[in-house]
Design a protein around this motif. Structure first.
Motif, mmCIF file in Angstrom:
data_model
loop_
_atom_site.group_PDB
_atom_site.id
_atom_site.type_symbol
_atom_site.label_atom_id
_atom_site.label_comp_id
_atom_site.label_asym_id
_atom_site.label_seq_id
_atom_site.Cartn_x
_atom_site.Cartn_y
_atom_site.Cartn_z
ATOM 1 N N ALA B 20 -3.802 41.351 44.959
ATOM 2 C CA ALA B 20 -4.946 42.240 44.748
ATOM 3 C C ALA B 20 -6.231 41.642 45.309
ATOM 4 O O ALA B 20 -7.039 42.345 45.902
ATOM 5 N N LYS B 21 -6.425 40.384 45.110
ATOM 6 C CA LYS B 21 -7.683 39.783 45.547
ATOM 7 C C LYS B 21 -7.432 38.929 46.786
ATOM 8 O O LYS B 21 -6.832 37.856 46.709
ATOM 9 N N THR B 24 -11.395 36.669 52.191
ATOM 10 C CA THR B 24 -12.263 37.621 52.876
ATOM 11 C C THR B 24 -12.426 37.363 54.371
ATOM 12 O O THR B 24 -13.021 38.168 55.059
ATOM 13 N N ALA B 36 -1.743 43.720 56.874
ATOM 14 C CA ALA B 36 -1.628 45.165 56.646
ATOM 15 C C ALA B 36 -2.650 45.624 55.616
ATOM 16 O O ALA B 36 -3.285 46.667 55.776
ATOM 17 N N GLU B 37 -2.818 44.834 54.566
ATOM 18 C CA GLU B 37 -3.793 45.207 53.545
ATOM 19 C C GLU B 37 -5.208 45.202 54.095
ATOM 20 O O GLU B 37 -6.003 46.091 53.825
ATOM 21 N N ARG B 38 -5.511 44.156 54.893
ATOM 22 C CA ARG B 38 -6.850 44.095 55.477
ATOM 23 C C ARG B 38 -7.102 45.297 56.372
ATOM 24 O O ARG B 38 -8.167 45.886 56.350
ATOM 25 N N PHE B 40 -5.730 48.187 56.276
ATOM 26 C CA PHE B 40 -5.864 49.393 55.467
ATOM 27 C C PHE B 40 -7.293 49.511 54.917
ATOM 28 O O PHE B 40 -7.969 50.533 55.096
ATOM 29 N N VAL B 41 -7.759 48.430 54.292
ATOM 30 C CA VAL B 41 -9.102 48.465 53.719
ATOM 31 C C VAL B 41 -10.140 48.675 54.818
ATOM 32 O O VAL B 41 -11.022 49.536 54.704
ATOM 33 N N MET B 44 -10.162 52.237 56.214
ATOM 34 C CA MET B 44 -10.691 53.265 55.331
ATOM 35 C C MET B 44 -12.190 53.076 55.063
ATOM 36 O O MET B 44 -12.943 54.035 54.988
ATOM 37 N N VAL B 45 -12.594 51.810 54.918
ATOM 38 C CA VAL B 45 -13.983 51.557 54.531
ATOM 39 C C VAL B 45 -14.934 51.789 55.710
ATOM 40 O O VAL B 45 -16.038 52.290 55.506
ATOM 41 N N MET B 48 -16.049 55.313 56.021
ATOM 42 C CA MET B 48 -16.858 55.565 54.814
ATOM 43 C C MET B 48 -18.277 55.022 54.985
ATOM 44 O O MET B 48 -19.257 55.695 54.658
ATOM 45 N N VAL B 49 -18.376 53.778 55.513
ATOM 46 C CA VAL B 49 -19.702 53.179 55.703
ATOM 47 C C VAL B 49 -20.507 54.006 56.697
ATOM 48 O O VAL B 49 -21.687 54.306 56.459
#
Lengths: 275, 348
Positions: B20-21, B24, B36-38, B40-41, B44-45, B48-49
């Protein structure tokens, strides 16, 4: 148990008296919509229609300027588009804010929360100028695009996502599910009750919205129901019975649906304490 | 959860906290799970920004900027956001004008003063009246049979769900001088024909407050009661039954129970509800615009209506933005009070 039985009867009497006050405007409007023009101009007014008539409804439904079907479609498009957009962005970013740490994520989250404090009257002037630049005036998308991200929705979903166990997500990752798949197949089903509440609140807000549509939509055929209702009322200042019938046709059907879903809306408000 | 996920053992690297954490730095280029998680974030972000920059940050900065210009959308103006050129920078002149309380002040300044007064009056009347009705009503609803509670609650909540335009039109007709329900009822009670122009007679005042403002206030109270009602009902359900029973055993009368047990226990909720009610009362637009259009004689020209009319009817957007900044500051102060209230923990 003692309970407060001793003063129940007075309680009921006061509550019933208040019920009359709460219901009076609805009842008065519905009754007036069945009165004739002559009866409505009478002073003092009658309470119960003397000559019960459906003429007002017929006049409205046959009025070529009042394209109710079109205006219902406009309102429905705006409300549903906003519900889909808000549910998508709120669940996705609620999930991301609750379960991922990225550079500046905390600040970003606080910024989104802080925007809830900004009154609509502050952003509506530049918001209008932006829509002019984008060529979205008199376009229903102009009521959707600026509201894609809902601060309240993201806050609500972040709270709910925090309770999703991390092990569940980890297990899915071990199984090789893609990140978007995890959001879609694991996170979303967990959020269903919260989505029902947020979806209803969003629908209600947009269905009843007045100020922003008033600014964005100036062409008659593009307008949504609340603006049409004031327009029709101003057209018929001497035909109040018509305005009342229009109010019944425009306000009541969806109000009835909201009333059926009231439990979820009430839950959303008590849960968050936010209007 | 799929069956296979339970059979596979979790290795140490994918323990919940670590997944989860994430670290960075540089992780966008990682391969495998963390990469893959990076992605994805990041994927998506980023949109949004960008979206927030255009539809959230820009409008707020633009509104602040506008308040320092004499701006109208009808004039061409300079290259950046149409500021400058025919829309000249005027510094704090808009805000200075607000402090001009003389009779010779321009019309928009006098209208602003009137609007500010009207909105303050409205907000400070709404809160006590709202609480005076919703608090007793909530405890009355709590005192009746369990089966009947949702019936009353839902009925009183119905106006919240109603479109404000609908509310304005329905109440406009109830308050109509010749044909309205209210005057008819008053005439019945007094036994003589009474015609009061609730929303259109500028000479009618009570304690210096225009009656037309009370007309909007009544409609607003009627529509808005349901919110606080359900908040108080929820809070009352949190009051331990034992506390109420103890008071009753000690011989407390219902009124004393309400006054000395219920109210003190609900204090935090009452404070919070007051602030929330006040924040929304400052921003009411629909009812004022539809019921009275700010009339008679600008007596019900609320701040939000003043901003709308200045900006979109008279095309004084710089001035309107400055007024909206004042509204923003009021709401900001109230919101800070609210967050203070939320933070302090209360217990009984």
């Amino acid at each position: 148990m003692i309970r407060l039985r001793s003063f129940r009867l007075p309680s009921y009497l006061v509550l019933i008296a208040f019920s009359f006050v709460a219901a009076a405007p609805f009842v008065w409007t519905i009754l007036a919509s069945f009165k004739t023009g002559a009866e409505i101009r009478q002073s003092p007014p009658t309470f119960w229609p003397e000559n019960f008539t459906f003429d007002n409804y017929r006049t409205i439904l046959e009025d070529p300027d009042l394209k109710l079907g079109l205006f219902y479609r406009n309102s429905a498009f705006v409300a549903f588009a906003n519900v889909f957009a808000t549910l998508f962005t709120s669940t996705l970013f609620g999930y991301i804010f609750a379960k991922f740490d990225f550079k500046g994520s905390k600040k970003f989250f606080w910024y989104i929360l802080a925007t809830m404090m900004v009154p609509a009257q502050v952003t509506m002037i530049p918001g209008y100028l932006i829509l002019v630049k984008l060529g979205l005036l008199n376009n229903l998308w102009g009521l959707v695009l600026p509201a894609f991200v809902d601060a309240f929705g993201i806050f609500l979903m972040t709270q709910f996502c925090k309770s999703i166990p991390n092990d569940l997500l980890a297990a899915a990752r071990v199984d090789g599910a893609s990140e978007f798949r995890i959001y879609r197949s694991i996170v979303l089903p967990q959020l269903r009750p919260a989505m029902a509440t947020l979806g209803l609140l969003t629908f209600m807000t947009n269905w009843n919205a007045y100020l922003w549509p008033l600014i964005v939509l100036t062409e008659q055929d593009k307008r949504t129901l609340p603006i049409i209702l004031t327009w029709y009322s101003n057209q018929n200042t001497n035909q109040v019975q018509l305005t009342m019938a229009a109010s019944v046709l425009i306000v009541m059907p969806v109000l009835f649906l909201f009333a059926l879903a009231q439990r979820w809306i009430v839950r959303g408000i008590t849960l968050t304490g936010i209007k | 959860m799929t069956p296979s996920s339970t059979t596979k053992p979790l290795d140490t690297e994918t323990s919940s906290e670590e997944v989860a954490k994430l670290p960075t730095k540089r992780s966008l280029f990682l391969t495998g799970r963390q990469g893959a998680e990076r992605r994805f974030v990041f994927g998506m972000v980023t949109p949004m920004v960008l979206y927030m920059a255009v539809f959230s940050v820009l409008p707020i900065i633009w509104a602040l900027a506008l308040s320092f210009f004499d701006y109208s959308a009808r004039r061409t103006g300079g290259p950046i956001l149409g500021l400058g050129g025919e829309n000249p920078f005027v510094g704090v002149e808009n805000f200075q004008k607000m402090a001009d309380f003389s009779q010779e002040a321009p019309l928009e300044v006098r209208q602003f003063h009137l609007s500010l007064r009207t909105t303050l009056l409205f907000a400070f009347l709404v809160v006590p009246l709202n609480l005076a009705i919703t608090l007793p009503l909530a405890s009355l609803i709590e005192s009746v049979h369990q089966r009947m509670r949702p019936v009353f609650r839902n009925l009183f909540f119905l106006p919240v769900l109603t479109s404000a335009v609908g509310v304005a039109i329905m109440w406009g007709f109830i308050l109509s001088p010749q044909r309205g329900l209210l005057n008819a009822l008053i005439s019945k009670v007094l036994g003589e024909t009474t015609i009061i122009a609730w929303t259109s007679d500028p000479s009618l005042t009570v304690l210096g407050i225009p009656v037309s403002l009370f007309a909007v206030l009544i409609a607003y109270l009627w529509q808005d009661l349901g919110y606080n009602l359900i908040i108080f009902i929820a809070a009352l359900q949190g009051v331990p039954q034992s506390v109420k029973e103890a008071a009753l055993i000690d011989g407390a009368k219902p009124w004393h129970l309400f006054r000395h047990v219920t109210i003190p226990l609900l204090r935090p909720t009452i404070m919070l509800a007051s602030v929330l009610t006040m924040i929304s009362a400052f921003q009411v637009f629909d009812l004022f615009q539809v019921m009275t259009r700010g009339g008679p004689n600008d007596q019900t020209r609320a701040l939000s209506l003043d901003i709308y009319e200045s900006a979109f009817r008279f095309q004084r957007m710089g001035w309107a933005a400055a007024v909206s900044v004042v509204l923003f500051l009021i709401v900001l102060v109230l919101s800070l009070v609210q967050s203070r209230l939320l933070r302090s923990d209360w217990e009984y």
